[in-house]
Design a protein around this motif. Structure first.
Motif, mmCIF file in Angstrom:
data_model
loop_
_atom_site.group_PDB
_atom_site.id
_atom_site.type_symbol
_atom_site.label_atom_id
_atom_site.label_comp_id
_atom_site.label_asym_id
_atom_site.label_seq_id
_atom_site.Cartn_x
_atom_site.Cartn_y
_atom_site.Cartn_z
ATOM 1 N N ASN A 1 0.846 -1.193 0.000
ATOM 2 C CA ASN A 1 0.000 0.000 0.000
ATOM 3 C C ASN A 1 0.876 1.235 0.000
ATOM 4 O OD1 ASN A 1 -2.450 -1.478 0.180
ATOM 5 N ND2 ASN A 1 -2.126 -1.739 2.389
ATOM 6 N N ARG A 2 0.370 2.289 -0.605
ATOM 7 C CA ARG A 2 1.162 3.516 -0.729
ATOM 8 C C ARG A 2 1.410 4.144 0.635
ATOM 9 N NH1 ARG A 2 -1.562 8.485 -1.361
ATOM 10 N NH2 ARG A 2 -0.043 9.067 -2.940
ATOM 11 N N ASN A 3 2.578 4.766 0.760
ATOM 12 C CA ASN A 3 2.924 5.457 2.001
ATOM 13 C C ASN A 3 3.897 6.589 1.685
ATOM 14 O OD1 ASN A 3 3.339 6.214 4.664
ATOM 15 N ND2 ASN A 3 4.842 4.596 5.064
ATOM 16 N N PRO A 4 3.399 7.675 1.067
ATOM 17 C CA PRO A 4 4.296 8.780 0.664
ATOM 18 C C PRO A 4 4.863 9.566 1.829
ATOM 19 C CG PRO A 4 1.999 9.359 0.298
ATOM 20 C CD PRO A 4 2.001 7.918 0.704
ATOM 21 N N ALA A 5 4.436 9.289 3.048
ATOM 22 C CA ALA A 5 4.888 10.067 4.201
ATOM 23 C C ALA A 5 6.314 9.717 4.630
ATOM 24 C CB ALA A 5 3.939 9.847 5.384
ATOM 25 N N ILE A 6 6.926 8.762 3.966
ATOM 26 C CA ILE A 6 8.284 8.387 4.388
ATOM 27 C C ILE A 6 9.299 9.485 4.095
ATOM 28 C CG2 ILE A 6 7.797 5.918 4.072
ATOM 29 C CD1 ILE A 6 9.574 6.080 1.536
ATOM 30 N N LEU A 7 8.966 10.399 3.161
ATOM 31 C CA LEU A 7 9.849 11.518 2.837
ATOM 32 C C LEU A 7 9.070 12.824 2.899
ATOM 33 C CD1 LEU A 7 11.840 10.106 -0.244
ATOM 34 C CD2 LEU A 7 12.611 10.229 2.134
ATOM 35 N N SER A 8 9.798 13.924 3.131
ATOM 36 C CA SER A 8 9.164 15.252 3.130
ATOM 37 C C SER A 8 8.957 15.722 1.688
ATOM 38 C CB SER A 8 10.045 16.244 3.874
ATOM 39 O OG SER A 8 11.260 16.466 3.154
ATOM 40 N N ASP A 9 8.209 16.806 1.525
ATOM 41 C CA ASP A 9 7.973 17.344 0.180
ATOM 42 C C ASP A 9 9.273 17.755 -0.494
ATOM 43 O OD1 ASP A 9 5.275 16.940 0.462
ATOM 44 O OD2 ASP A 9 4.810 19.019 1.016
ATOM 45 N N ASP A 10 10.182 18.363 0.270
ATOM 46 C CA ASP A 10 11.473 18.764 -0.307
ATOM 47 C C ASP A 10 12.278 17.545 -0.751
ATOM 48 O OD1 ASP A 10 10.906 21.411 0.115
ATOM 49 O OD2 ASP A 10 12.030 21.548 1.998
ATOM 50 N N GLN A 11 12.252 16.504 0.037
ATOM 51 C CA GLN A 11 12.980 15.285 -0.325
ATOM 52 C C GLN A 11 12.372 14.624 -1.560
ATOM 53 O OE1 GLN A 11 12.563 13.387 3.518
ATOM 54 N NE2 GLN A 11 14.699 13.829 4.084
ATOM 55 N N TRP A 12 11.030 14.633 -1.637
ATOM 56 C CA TRP A 12 10.387 14.091 -2.836
ATOM 57 C C TRP A 12 10.756 14.917 -4.059
ATOM 58 C CZ3 TRP A 12 9.212 9.435 -3.289
ATOM 59 C CH2 TRP A 12 8.574 8.701 -2.289
ATOM 60 N N GLY A 13 10.896 16.230 -3.873
ATOM 61 C CA GLY A 13 11.302 17.084 -4.989
ATOM 62 C C GLY A 13 12.667 16.686 -5.531
ATOM 63 N N ILE A 14 13.601 16.399 -4.633
ATOM 64 C CA ILE A 14 14.938 15.960 -5.054
ATOM 65 C C ILE A 14 14.852 14.632 -5.797
ATOM 66 C CG2 ILE A 14 17.208 15.210 -4.230
ATOM 67 C CD1 ILE A 14 16.852 17.189 -1.898
ATOM 68 N N ILE A 15 14.043 13.713 -5.262
ATOM 69 C CA ILE A 15 13.866 12.405 -5.902
ATOM 70 C C ILE A 15 13.352 12.566 -7.322
ATOM 71 C CG2 ILE A 15 12.499 10.274 -5.867
ATOM 72 C CD1 ILE A 15 14.677 10.207 -3.816
ATOM 73 N N TYR A 16 12.327 13.406 -7.505
ATOM 74 C CA TYR A 16 11.737 13.581 -8.833
ATOM 75 C C TYR A 16 12.705 14.257 -9.803
ATOM 76 C CZ TYR A 16 7.040 11.986 -7.666
ATOM 77 O OH TYR A 16 5.958 11.213 -7.321
#
Length: 203
Positions: free
Chosen positions: A140-155
């Motif tokens: 199941n999805r769990n996007p809370a493992i990273l912050s928005d800034d961290q997700w930005g770096i990932i993308y």
């Protein structure tokens, strides 16, 4: 003596360049990368289809294939064959190569592999993180493992490495199909090909 050297060189021109298992890895990884690129960019170009299952399933399969290849390269092959050395830098700069030892891979092949490996690893690692943002039959999805800034770096890293990989696929296809490299393509299809990509000094 000259005739002997020529005979020794000619006897080394063909060998089992890539074992069957390595050829299977190459073509499997290639197909998965093409599926990943098409499923990522075709929707952006306006070709609409249910791209997400194609993307995440091929991504997970690529993770398994890459893990197999890394383990094989580190423990069952001489991975140093692919590490660029001083002579490889000299070769790229059109300087004379000091060593007389032949090499299975030339400088261009080594540096291409290095850049491709780095790009694919960045894609695989960032893609593995992005898998937690979708629901699948396995988790199941769990996007809370990273912050928005961290997700930005990932993308950003995922997108940039995707663009680099598109360029590398084009370069790889071009140089594979030109006549002077035809034997390297054949060696990735059947079990024989040029033993040395860089021959002895002055050969």
């Amino acid at each position: 003596m000259a005739n002997k050297d020529e005979h020794e060189l000619s006897s080394d021109t063909e060998s089992v360049r890539h074992k069957f298992i390595d050829r299977i890895f190459h073509w499997t990884a290639g197909v998965l990368i093409i599926i990943l690129l098409l499923s990522a960019f075709l929707p952006i170009l306006g070709i609409k289809f249910d791209w997400l299952p194609w993307h995440w399933v091929s991504g997970v399969l690529l993770l398994f294939v890459l893990t197999f290849h890394i383990v094989r390269a580190l423990f069952f092959q001489n991975f140093l064959n692919m590490i660029p050395k001083t002579d490889d830098i000299r070769e790229l700069l059109f300087l004379s190569v000091k060593s007389s030892d032949p090499q299975k891979y030339n400088a261009a092949q080594k540096f291409y592999h290095l850049i491709t490996a780095a790009s694919v690893l960045v894609l695989a690692i960032t893609g593995a993180f992005m898998l937690v943002k979708i629901d699948t039959p396995l988790w199941n999805r769990n996007p809370a493992i990273l912050s928005d800034d961290q997700w930005g770096i990932i993308y950003v890293l995922h997108g940039l490495s995707s663009l680099v990989l598109i360029f590398l696929v084009i370069v790889h296809t071009y140089f594979t199909l030109i006549p002077e490299h035809r034997q390297f393509l054949i060696s990735m299809i059947k079990d024989s090909g040029p033993k040395w990509a860089r021959k002895k000094k002055n050969d």
